[in-house]
Enzyme design. Structure first.
Site, PDB file in Angstrom:
ATOM      1  N   VAL A 246       0.830  -1.158   0.123  1.00 37.70           N
ATOM      2  CA  VAL A 246       0.059  -0.133   0.446  1.00 37.70           C
ATOM      3  C   VAL A 246       0.730   1.364   0.256  1.00 37.70           C
ATOM      4  CG1 VAL A 246      -1.664   1.290   1.138  1.00 37.70           C
ATOM      5  CG2 VAL A 246      -1.750  -1.212   1.352  1.00 37.70           C
ATOM      6  N   HIS A 247       1.320   1.612  -1.176  1.00 34.17           N
ATOM      7  CA  HIS A 247       2.290   2.615  -1.145  1.00 34.17           C
ATOM      8  C   HIS A 247       2.086   4.121  -1.189  1.00 34.17           C
ATOM      9  CE1 HIS A 247       4.585  -0.499  -3.362  1.00 34.17           C
ATOM     10  NE2 HIS A 247       3.245  -0.412  -4.286  1.00 34.17           N
TER      11      HIS A 247
END
Length: 319
Positions: A246-247
């Protein structure tokens, strides 16, 4: 006072989480949204941003950006994010109006209206910010600071062997932006893969999102749960197991709070000519270029603390 942010994104599952996070925070003001092609085409991104902003109650201009990179043909990541950009989720059609300005013009206008106040947050390719610099070269001095999710420093890529998606889609734009903002009063903050890939959702986090969707009347809770489940399926098919990187939320939260990671200065440039390494972000760790630092690189991430902060924010805001 709430921090005003202009969010330039290619929504996208993790972009949607980041936008929702900001909408759930009293200390954030989404001052504008620019729809950039990347994960899916620009028109699809724009539909997503209009619908999400309406569902989240974000009353900010949403402007459509360029429909292709500066040089290369566009490329998309529908295998990662689904044809509509949000996996299994289906968004309603927005009833709100789009802003008539181009994405580049929105960058310029908001920065001029709020000099020294507006934070730029780039969660997709840099195309529209590069175009905005052509209109207003003083943007690095008009913005309070720029925060970017992109690149991979001494880390494998997630697009090419050494390149990260947001940079690889439009390397020329990224190179121009990083070069221009190297002269900003505060260096831009770069959140590259070696930092953002430490933010991992496991089955436990997915279960929390699904539990939130089951008890919440907020439509975005269900949208996020369905989108993230698709993201898990992609990561499993790609060999990472039942998990998801989850950048964008890490970079978003750091831009807002300054927390969850430290930073360190580093000269960084973008490779434009390599036959195997085009789009790679190269960090000069040894000072061979004889240049000063051009970014503050996210470093020393506290992933467990951040994941709890992120999910707690979503649960409080959507529950």
């Amino acid at each position: 006072m709430a921090l005003p942010l202009l969010v330039d994104c290619d929504t996208g599952i993790d972009d949607a989480i980041a936008l929702t996070y900001l909408a759930c925070r009293d200390d954030a003001e989404v001052a504008g949204i620019v729809s950039t092609g990347g994960n899916v085409p620009a028109a699809t991104v724009h539909r997503n941003n209009l619908a999400l902003s309406e569902l989240l109650g974000v009353d900010a201009p949403v402007a459509l950006g360029a429909d292709r990179p500066l040089v290369e043909p566009p490329m998309f990541a529908d295998d990662t994010h689904g044809a509509g950009g949000l996996g299994h989720a289906v968004l309603p059609e927005a009833t709100r109006a789009e802003d008539p300005r181009s994405g580049a013009q929105l960058w310029v206008d908001l920065a001029r209206e709020r000099p020294g106040e507006l934070v730029g947050l780039v969660l997709g390719p840099h195309t529209n910010l590069a175009l905005a610099l052509e209109i207003e070269p003083e943007l690095p001095r008009l913005l309070r600071r720029l925060h970017v999710m992109g690149g991979a420093i001494n880390h494998r890529g997630n697009t090419g062997a050494t390149s990260e998606w947001n940079i690889a889609v439009d390397p020329e734009a990224a190179q121009r932006v990083l070069a221009a903002f190297a002269s900003a009063p505060q260096l831009p903050v770069l959140g590259a893969l070696q930092a953002t890939e430490q933010i991992v959702f496991t089955g436990a986090e997915l279960e929390r999102l699904e539990a939130l969707a089951a008890r919440s009347a907020h439509p975005v809770a269900r949208i996020l749960a369905e989108a993230v489940r698709f993201y898990f399926e992609f990561h499993q098919a790609d060999g990472f197991g039942w998990t998801a990187h989850v950048h964008d939320p890490l970079v978003t939260a750091h831009a807002l709070t300054g927390e969850f990671a430290s930073t360190r200065p580093l000269p960084v440039d973008v490779e434009l000519a390599g036959t195997l390494t085009r789009g790679q972000t190269v960090g000069d760790e040894l000072g061979r270029w004889g240049r000063g630092p051009t970014v503050e690189l996210l470093d020393e991430v506290r992933p467990a603390e951040f994941v709890e902060h992120l999910l707690g924010t979503l649960e409080a805001g959507l529950g």
